[in-house]
Design a protein around this motif. Structure first.
Motif, mmCIF file in Angstrom:
data_model
loop_
_atom_site.group_PDB
_atom_site.id
_atom_site.type_symbol
_atom_site.label_atom_id
_atom_site.label_comp_id
_atom_site.label_asym_id
_atom_site.label_seq_id
_atom_site.Cartn_x
_atom_site.Cartn_y
_atom_site.Cartn_z
ATOM 1 N N ASP A 23 0.101 -0.825 -3.746
ATOM 2 C CA ASP A 23 -0.707 -0.732 -2.668
ATOM 3 C C ASP A 23 -0.253 0.050 -1.406
ATOM 4 O O ASP A 23 -1.085 0.438 -0.490
ATOM 5 N N SER A 24 1.192 0.523 -1.518
ATOM 6 C CA SER A 24 1.596 1.482 -0.650
ATOM 7 C C SER A 24 0.900 2.693 -0.293
ATOM 8 O O SER A 24 0.261 3.334 -1.403
ATOM 9 N N ARG A 40 0.323 6.640 -9.060
ATOM 10 C CA ARG A 40 -0.189 5.367 -8.733
ATOM 11 C C ARG A 40 -0.945 4.765 -10.062
ATOM 12 O O ARG A 40 -1.513 5.312 -10.763
ATOM 13 N N ARG A 42 -1.804 0.390 -11.527
ATOM 14 C CA ARG A 42 -2.052 -0.918 -10.779
ATOM 15 C C ARG A 42 -0.774 -1.684 -10.583
ATOM 16 O O ARG A 42 -0.792 -2.672 -9.660
#
Length: 136
Positions: A23-24, A40, A42
């Motif tokens: 989540d960065s 990205r 999960r």
């Protein structure tokens, strides 16, 4: 399958592959000259860029040599990446491959650079002079 002979161009500089939380936000430090890719999943946010830009406290695998596949190659073309990674893999050299819209990039550890160069040339691939660090 016909063996393909690919032209590769080494990129200037040494690269690192950093791992951030999934989540960065995309890190500002990653952007700049040279090859940069951000992916990205999960499970992670993966950043590949010049090693000098990766903060010292960042989880990263450092010391990678990058080469650009000189194309263009059609999306449907087969065997492009395999023809390059096969001689390396068969000789115990680990690789990291990143594909983009226009082409592919191969990274091998700096410690394997000379062996990789020799194996790629022996397999019939052409290695050009390194490109300028400011080019991508």
């Amino acid at each position: 399958m016909t063996t393909r002979h690919i032209t590769l161009q080494p990129l200037a500089g040494t690269y690192a592959i950093a791992r951030l939380a999934p989540d960065s936000a995309f890190p500002a430090w990653a952007d700049g000259p040279g090859f940069v890719t951000v992916s990205r999943t999960r499970d992670e946010l993966s950043v590949t860029c010049l090693e000098e830009r990766v903060p010292a406290d960042m989880q990263a695998d450092r010391g990678w040599w990058a080469l650009r596949f000189v194309g263009p190659f059609a999306f449907g073309a087969t065997g492009i990446v395999l023809s390059v990674i096969r001689p390396l893999s068969e000789n115990g050299i680990g690789v990291f491959v990143v594909s983009t819209f226009d082409g592919d990039h191969l990274l091998v550890q700096q410690a394997d650079r000379e062996r990789a160069w020799a194996l790629l040339c022996a397999a019939g691939h052409t290695l050009l002079a390194p490109e300028d660090a400011a080019a991508t």
